[in-house]
Scaffold this active site. Structure first.
Site, PDB file in Angstrom:
ATOM      1  CB  CYS A  37       5.303  -1.968  10.481  1.00 41.05           C
ATOM      2  SG  CYS A  37       4.674  -0.307  10.151  1.00 41.05           S
ATOM      3  CB  CYS A  40       3.834  -1.328   7.165  1.00 37.38           C
ATOM      4  SG  CYS A  40       5.221  -0.442   7.877  1.00 37.38           S
TER       5      CYS A  40
END
Length: 285
Positions: A37, A40
């Site tokens: 991700c 993230c």
């Protein structure tokens, strides 16, 4: 994950003690993330920075959703990064996606004032949340941001990340990353530049098939370059370890250099990078 007494890795085994029981002593901020991700990776250093600055005013727990799907389901996580603030065993605030550092600081500060209303999603929040399930819509959202603020580093990096989620878009991504050398999004911009660099190696199916017959250490490094260019970072690192087994000197040069580039993509302090770093060191020293 940054080494810190204020940042812990969350699992089902320590959840009760750290979150349910620990939140009665101080707020617990839970960051649901995954190694693949991009948003993230952009959010993580900001949260860790605040955890260290606050020095115990709250505890940051990072939960890898790939390794702990039950915890993600418990919080009904639909997109990541997803952040939840827990106090006295109850969720008191949350958000999904990226927040600028100023808003993130306010989110943390609100834990001490009793404020519990989630922040209104910003265009950046909405675009980042879309990345997890609709990259086309996420790309359009970032383009809309750039239409009004062409130099916005968050939108430039976000759109580049969306473009690089599919092969062949490198020429469009390169100019977006130009000039994003400082600030909150510089690390993510550099990660994306490394992905582009790794993809410079010819890596069509025919290239991969031809390289699969690798037997020498040099040939295994060449295969690792192709795998990395195709986004198979685990496969690439496995081939690099095999090359280091065959040739320790090569392991200290070409193997190590390529391994570091892969670490830059998957996260230099991610659990996977730490694991392969130790495995390479055990072969070289």
């Amino acid at each position: 994950m940054a080494a810190s007494q204020w940042v812990v890795e969350g699992t089902m085994e320590n959840f009760q003690q750290v979150v349910v029981d620990g939140s009665r002593e101080r707020p617990i901020v839970i960051d649901f993330w995954a190694p693949w991700c991009g948003p993230c990776r952009a959010l993580a250093p900001l949260l860790e920075k605040l955890a260290n600055e606050k020095a115990g005013e709250f505890l940051l727990m990072k939960i890898n959703t790939d390794e702990n799907p039950d915890l993600a389901q418990m919080f009904q996580v639909e997109g990541i990064p997803a952040v939840f603030a827990v106090r006295d065993g109850q969720v008191v605030n949350n958000f999904t996606g990226l927040l600028p550092e100023a808003q993130l600081r306010q989110f943390i500060d609100d834990l001490g004032t009793g404020a519990a209303a989630p922040a209104e999603p910003t265009p950046l929040d909405q675009a980042a949340e879309l990345e997890s399930h609709d990259r086309g819509a996420a790309g359009n959202a970032y383009r809309a941001m750039l239409a009004t603020a062409p130099d916005d580093p968050a939108a430039r990096v976000g759109l580049a990340r969306v473009l690089l989620s599919a092969p062949g878009n490198e020429p469009q991504a390169i100019p977006l990353l130009s000039g994003v050398d400082f600030g909150d999004f510089a690390t993510e911009a550099q990660r994306l530049k490394t992905i582009i660099h790794l993809r410079e190696v010819p890596h069509a199916d025919a290239d991969l098939t031809a390289a699969r017959s690798a037997t020498t250490a040099e040939a295994k490094v060449a295969l690792a370059r192709i795998l990395a260019a195709r986004g198979d970072y685990t496969g690439a690192m496995d081939e690099l370890l095999a090359a280091a087994d065959d040739d320790r000197q090569l392991g200290r040069t070409a193997v190590r250099d390529l391994m570091l580039k892969v670490f830059e993509v998957i996260g230099p302090r991610s659990p996977q990078a730490d694991d392969y770093r130790k495995r390479l060191q055990s072969r070289l020293y």
